[in-house]
Design an enzyme around this catalytic site. Structure first.
Site, PDB file in Angstrom:
ATOM      1  N   ASN A   1      -7.433   1.337   9.962  1.00 39.22           N
ATOM      2  CA  ASN A   1      -6.136   1.502  10.614  1.00 39.22           C
ATOM      3  C   ASN A   1      -6.366   1.369  12.107  1.00 39.22           C
ATOM      4  O   ASN A   1      -7.245   2.036  12.666  1.00 39.22           O
ATOM      5  CB  ASN A   1      -5.538   2.884  10.330  1.00 39.22           C
ATOM      6  CG  ASN A   1      -5.058   3.017   8.889  1.00 39.22           C
ATOM      7  OD1 ASN A   1      -5.125   2.065   8.105  1.00 39.22           O
ATOM      8  ND2 ASN A   1      -4.570   4.195   8.536  1.00 39.22           N
TER       9      ASN A   1
ATOM     10  N   GLU B   1      -7.455   8.144   6.799  1.00 39.53           N
ATOM     11  CA  GLU B   1      -7.755   8.745   8.106  1.00 39.53           C
ATOM     12  C   GLU B   1      -8.238  10.195   8.035  1.00 39.53           C
ATOM     13  O   GLU B   1      -7.568  11.123   8.519  1.00 39.53           O
ATOM     14  CB  GLU B   1      -6.527   8.665   9.020  1.00 39.53           C
ATOM     15  CG  GLU B   1      -6.010   7.252   9.236  1.00 39.53           C
ATOM     16  CD  GLU B   1      -4.927   7.153  10.314  1.00 39.53           C
ATOM     17  OE1 GLU B   1      -4.482   8.203  10.808  1.00 39.53           O
ATOM     18  OE2 GLU B   1      -4.545   6.026  10.661  1.00 39.53           O
TER      19      GLU B   1
ATOM     20  N   GLU C   1      -3.409  -0.441   8.105  1.00 36.86           N
ATOM     21  CA  GLU C   1      -2.233  -0.092   8.916  1.00 36.86           C
ATOM     22  C   GLU C   1      -2.403  -0.699  10.286  1.00 36.86           C
ATOM     23  O   GLU C   1      -3.490  -0.641  10.882  1.00 36.86           O
ATOM     24  CB  GLU C   1      -2.124   1.431   9.132  1.00 36.86           C
ATOM     25  CG  GLU C   1      -1.618   2.209   7.961  1.00 36.86           C
ATOM     26  CD  GLU C   1      -1.532   3.702   8.255  1.00 36.86           C
ATOM     27  OE1 GLU C   1      -1.326   4.088   9.426  1.00 36.86           O
ATOM     28  OE2 GLU C   1      -1.688   4.482   7.307  1.00 36.86           O
TER      29      GLU C   1
ATOM     30  N   TYR D   1      -4.401   1.197  15.931  1.00 35.81           N
ATOM     31  CA  TYR D   1      -3.193   1.313  16.760  1.00 35.81           C
ATOM     32  C   TYR D   1      -3.454   1.067  18.236  1.00 35.81           C
ATOM     33  O   TYR D   1      -2.692   0.402  18.898  1.00 35.81           O
ATOM     34  CB  TYR D   1      -2.537   2.682  16.558  1.00 35.81           C
ATOM     35  CG  TYR D   1      -1.880   2.768  15.191  1.00 35.81           C
ATOM     36  CD1 TYR D   1      -0.623   2.208  14.977  1.00 35.81           C
ATOM     37  CD2 TYR D   1      -2.545   3.344  14.099  1.00 35.81           C
ATOM     38  CE1 TYR D   1      -0.021   2.234  13.730  1.00 35.81           C
ATOM     39  CE2 TYR D   1      -1.943   3.369  12.847  1.00 35.81           C
ATOM     40  CZ  TYR D   1      -0.683   2.805  12.671  1.00 35.81           C
ATOM     41  OH  TYR D   1      -0.101   2.823  11.427  1.00 35.81           O
TER      42      TYR D   1
ATOM     43  N   HIS E   1      -2.909  10.791   1.330  1.00 39.77           N
ATOM     44  CA  HIS E   1      -2.344  10.520   2.651  1.00 39.77           C
ATOM     45  C   HIS E   1      -1.686  11.809   3.118  1.00 39.77           C
ATOM     46  O   HIS E   1      -0.493  11.877   3.366  1.00 39.77           O
ATOM     47  CB  HIS E   1      -1.368   9.341   2.589  1.00 39.77           C
ATOM     48  CG  HIS E   1      -1.130   8.663   3.908  1.00 39.77           C
ATOM     49  ND1 HIS E   1      -1.261   7.296   4.094  1.00 39.77           N
ATOM     50  CD2 HIS E   1      -0.762   9.151   5.102  1.00 39.77           C
ATOM     51  CE1 HIS E   1      -0.963   6.984   5.350  1.00 39.77           C
ATOM     52  NE2 HIS E   1      -0.655   8.089   5.984  1.00 39.77           N
TER      53      HIS E   1
ATOM     54  N   ARG F   1       0.854  -1.190   0.000  1.00 35.28           N
ATOM     55  CA  ARG F   1       0.000   0.000   0.000  1.00 35.28           C
ATOM     56  C   ARG F   1       0.889   1.239   0.000  1.00 35.28           C
ATOM     57  O   ARG F   1       1.671   1.436   0.932  1.00 35.28           O
ATOM     58  CB  ARG F   1      -0.891   0.001   1.243  1.00 35.28           C
ATOM     59  CG  ARG F   1      -1.700   1.255   1.407  1.00 35.28           C
ATOM     60  CD  ARG F   1      -2.601   1.248   2.643  1.00 35.28           C
ATOM     61  NE  ARG F   1      -3.257   2.515   2.775  1.00 35.28           N
ATOM     62  CZ  ARG F   1      -3.231   3.284   3.862  1.00 35.28           C
ATOM     63  NH1 ARG F   1      -2.623   2.882   4.953  1.00 35.28           N
ATOM     64  NH2 ARG F   1      -3.845   4.450   3.867  1.00 35.28           N
TER      65      ARG F   1
HETATM   66  C1  FCB Z   1      -1.313   6.774  11.175  1.00 30.14           C
HETATM   67  C2  FCB Z   1      -0.893   7.344   9.836  1.00 30.14           C
HETATM   68  C3  FCB Z   1       0.431   6.818   9.333  1.00 30.14           C
HETATM   69  C4  FCB Z   1       1.438   6.654  10.439  1.00 30.14           C
HETATM   70  C5  FCB Z   1       0.844   5.902  11.598  1.00 30.14           C
HETATM   71  C6  FCB Z   1       1.825   5.644  12.739  1.00 30.14           C
HETATM   72  O1  FCB Z   1      -2.194   7.633  11.805  1.00 30.14           O
HETATM   73  O2  FCB Z   1      -1.862   7.047   8.872  1.00 30.14           O
HETATM   74  O3  FCB Z   1       0.872   7.653   8.307  1.00 30.14           O
HETATM   75  O4  FCB Z   1       1.954   7.875  10.799  1.00 30.14           O
HETATM   76  O5  FCB Z   1      -0.268   6.587  12.093  1.00 30.14           O
END
Ligand code: FCB
Length: 462
Positions: free
Chosen positions: A305, A177, A364, A307, A132, A88
């Site tokens: 995405n 995002e 992500e 995290y 992005h 990607r």
């Molecule tokens: C996300 C972003 C990516 C990267 C990660 C850690 O929010 O999409 O570009 O910075 O965090």
């Protein structure tokens, strides 16, 4: 025993992922390319932001970054070593349409054209993100995302890109995002363009969504066989205590982070409670008749995405509105984000249950650690491998609970320019020495490569 009770107990075996499950890795143009003034590229809002003192940790900029613009062959060789099936990447809008106007820059387009061909030749499927975050600066000067006109500019950029690459690229992500672009870019100001105005932030979010809807149509007309989706950063938001105020805070944050984007895209409406929360800042006239129909154009997939989770309690001080992101006493990565794999399965099952049955792809997922090059030149990052193992297991948990999850892209292929955090925060499967541009596969990269290899072998021998 139900799948929920089994959560966390499923072993991680590559063969438990279906044969067509996609394993990939992701990057973004401004974070890796460098060469900001080569090949006819003009400045984006991130070039301007980086040039503003005090905005980026250590005064870092994306001027050179990973120098990927000059090292695509070497980086594709690394992808082959990883064995990923898909990569990607994002396109730099100001490389393709300098200044954000209508004039196409053949040199910029040729860069991506070659990259796509080289990826295909290496047996790697390119997945393209159109936006992005590197908005051409003149479009920000004309008002940026809070201005409605930008939605047509984005649609015409999408048509140009899909017209040029859509014969070979089938998977298109309109936006990465949009929450960050709107609320970090125009709300808190910690991302480019660094403006702080709540009404602008909300207007920006609506125009990003509208631009997404228009781009879906534009990509499909230019490349009829394209599969089109959007990538949202979704967080479970949970109250950290039982007070009504903490529950209400969790509702509001979930509303703005998750439902403000999921509801219009999949239900064609903004959530009523969030509209009411935002009423004091919203000026009239931002929502036009027909917008929500455009925004809710049917999609082929959703990119997620993931995290971490937001576990929040309201501030105990009366009269304040402040959130306390207290966490759950789980281990934290070096950037402070809690490692919470259960949150990933929660997010995926929620989307599948409440919003859509279309395929989901994790576009992500990754973590930042203190990676150091050892005396023998190797980079050992057991924490990142453990993170991958736990999150891939969470993917299996979500699939067992019915989530239609079809692929996983690790963030990131390479250490790179981590926005306001500069180069200090490393997310790569591959270490980058920014002085020499030397790349070193980390032990997590080797682990991922072994896992993908076993998955592929399992398919071949099945
Ligand atoms: C996300 C972003 C990516 C990267 C990660 C850690 O929010 O999409 O570009 O910075 O965090």
């Amino acid at each position: 025993m139900s799948a929920t009770q089994q959560r966390g107990r499923l072993a991680l075996r590559p063969q438990d992922f279906p044969a067509d499950f996609l394993f990939g890795a992701a990057t973004a143009s401004y974070q890796i390319e460098g060469a900001v003034s080569e090949g006819g590229r003009t400045p984006s809002i991130w070039d301007t932001f980086c040039a503003t003192p005090g905005r980026i940790r250590g005064g870092d900029t994306g001027e050179v970054a990973c120098d990927h613009y000059h090292r695509t062959r070497e980086d594709i060789a690394l992808m082959r070593e990883l064995g990923i099936g898909a990569y990607r990447l994002s396109l730099a809008w100001p490389r393709i349409l300098p200044g954000g106007g209508d004039r196409v820059n053949p040199v910029g387009l040729a860069f991506y054209d070659r990259l796509v061909d080289d990826l295909l030749e290496a047996g790697i499927t390119p997945w393209i993100t159109l936006y992005h975050w590197d908005l051409p600066q003149p479009l920000e000067d004309a008002g940026g995302w809070p201005t409605r006109d930008i939605t047509d500019r984005f649609a015409s950029y999408a048509a140009t890109a899909a017209g040029a690459l859509g014969d070979r690229v089938h998977d298109w992500i309109t936006l990465n995002e949009p929450w960050c672009s709107a609320f970090l870019g125009y709300g808190s100001g910690i991302h480019a363009p660094g403006r702080v105005d709540p009404a602008d932030a909300v207007r920006a979010s609506h125009h990003l969504l509208l631009a997404h809807g228009k781009a879906v149509e534009a990509v499909r007309s230019a490349a009829p066989q394209a599969r089109v989706g959007i990538t949202l950063n979704l967080y479970p938001v949970t109250p950290a205590d039982d007070r009504d105020t903490s529950h209400d805070l969790a509702r509001r944050l979930d509303g703005l982070h998750n439902r403000w984007f999921l509801d219009p895209v999949f239900r064609g409406s903004y959530p009523e409670d969030v509209l009411a929360d935002l009423d004091p800042v919203l000026e009239r006239g931002w929502l036009h008749e027909g917008d929500l129909e455009v925004i809710s154009a049917p999609l082929d997939f959703l990119g997620v995405n993931y995290y971490t989770r937001h576990n929040v309690r309201s501030s105990p001080y009366p009269g304040t509105n402040l959130a306390d992101f207290s966490g759950r006493y789980l281990p934290r990565a070096v950037n402070g984000w809690e490692v919470d794999p259960d949150g990933l399965s929660e997010v995926l099952t929620r989307v599948s249950r409440d919003y859509t049955g279309i395929p989901l792809y994790i576009t992500e997922n990754g973590s930042a650690w203190e990676d150091e090059v050892g005396a023998d030149g190797s980079v050992d990052d057991p924490e990142r491998t453990a993170f991958l193992v736990d999150h891939l297991r969470a993917c299996l948990d979500a699939r067992a609970e019915g989530a239609n999850l079809a692929g996983y892209f690790a963030w990131s292929l390479l250490d790179n320019f981590e926005w306001a955090e500069g180069f200090a925060t490393r997310f790569g499967l591959v270490h980058v020495d920014y002085e020499t541009q030397r790349r070193t596969m980390k032990s997590s990269g080797r682990w991922y490569s072994g896992f993908i290899g076993e998955h592929r072998t399992g398919i071949l021998t099945a």
